[in-house]
Write an enzyme that holds these catalytic residues in place. Structure first.
Site, PDB file in Angstrom:
ATOM      1  N   TYR A 134       0.848  -1.191   0.000  1.00  0.00           N
ATOM      2  CA  TYR A 134       0.000   0.000   0.000  1.00  0.00           C
ATOM      3  C   TYR A 134       0.884   1.242   0.000  1.00  0.00           C
ATOM      4  CZ  TYR A 134      -3.684   3.204   1.765  1.00  0.00           C
ATOM      5  OH  TYR A 134      -4.562   4.238   1.949  1.00  0.00           O
ATOM      6  N   LYS A 163      -1.729  -1.530  -3.870  1.00  0.00           N
ATOM      7  CA  LYS A 163      -2.673  -0.416  -3.785  1.00  0.00           C
ATOM      8  C   LYS A 163      -1.858   0.863  -3.960  1.00  0.00           C
ATOM      9  CE  LYS A 163      -5.998   1.835  -0.695  1.00  0.00           C
ATOM     10  NZ  LYS A 163      -6.580   1.859   0.682  1.00  0.00           N
TER      11      LYS A 163
END
Length: 294
Positions: A134, A163
């Site tokens: 992420y 992400k």
């Protein structure tokens, strides 16, 4: 393992006393499933992970797995700025039956790219679960370079998702062109889902999915089917909602909006505070204008 195109980073409903509101967790999950979410992230930053205890995170994972009952995948947020603590939590959540884990770029530490590489490699290699990296420089103050992301995915086989929340479309295109083919790239920015898809991303890890899951699913499907015009129209229509959800510290606006739908209370944990009346009025206006209701 396929986690789908619409993933939602779920809030953690709380009672007035600050405890986890378990019936409302179930309500939120059922709502997300009914509106198109294919995988749910629990105990992520939208779930107020920095103020959840270790025990609460494990309880959330167990509860979510039971409630999902195989209908959607469950991803646990097990990343923080303490590598060893992340390793320990990642190991423990594996026993709860979650389908994967999400690891955020360490915040405050401001690690180098080599530090990021060593951190993520250490945590990812400690588990057999699929791992999502992420990247969110706006919250962590450090951008994970494409070189670092590619190095990690090339060397650590269970890193299968990224992400990407930099908002830098050139970076996204570079990542998509260089990553391992089986690595899925997700937009972490609801206002840029269509641009990210245009850059080659696979879907979104959404916040707005709590309120507009069906529209986001329709938007992604339209883009995949070649109707970029329709997808762009939906994207533009949702911009006011995204702005409202991030007008102040997240997830306070989202929790207020969900309370208006009767799905949870608006309570958050310090240092985040609930909205003042003017901010509530802005959220109410957007919900009315977009005809968002349960």
């Amino acid at each position: 393992m396929n986690f789908g195109r619409l993933l939602t980073a779920m809030i953690t409903p709380l009672t007035e006393s600050g405890a986890i509101d378990w019936p409302r967790v179930a309500d939120c999950m059922e709502h997300l499933i009914a509106t198109g979410t294919e995988s749910i992230v629990v105990a992520g930053t939208t779930g107020e992970s920095p103020t959840l205890t270790h025990r609460e995170k494990l309880e959330l994972c167990r509860y979510a797995v039971r409630q999902a009952d195989g209908r959607v995948k469950i991803i646990a947020g097990t990343g923080n700025n303490n590598t060893q603590a992340s390793v320990e939590l990642t190991g423990e959540v594996a026993s709860t039956g979650v389908d994967g884990v999400m690891l955020v770029v360490p915040y405050y530490n401001k690690p180098t790219q080599e530090g990021l590489y060593q951190h993520f490699k250490t945590v990812a290699q400690s588990t057999s679960l699929p791992v999502m990296l992420y990247n969110i420089p706006g919250r962590s103050s450090v951008n994970m370079d494409v070189d670092t992301m590619v190095r990690l995915t090339d060397e650590v086989g269970n890193i299968t998702m990224i992400k990407e929340s930099s908002g830098n479309l050139v970076q996204v295109m570079d990542l998509v062109s260089r990553k391992r083919k089986d690595v899925a790239v997700y937009s972490g920015m609801d206002e840029l889902i269509v641009p990210y898809l245009s850059a080659g991303a696979d879907g979104v890890v959404s916040v707005a999915g709590h309120l507009a899951g069906s529209s986001i699913k329709e938007m992604i499907e339209a883009f995949i089917q070649g109707d970029a015009g329709k997808a762009g129209e939906i994207q533009r229509r949702l911009i006011p909602l995204v702005h409202a959800l991030f007008m102040t510290s997240s997830p306070a606006p989202l929790k207020y909006a969900m309370s208006r739908l009767g799905l949870c209370e608006e309570h958050v944990r310090l240092p985040i505070v609930s909205l003042h009346q003017g901010e509530k009025d802005q959220v109410d206006y957007v919900l009315r204008s977009l005809q968002i209701s349960r």
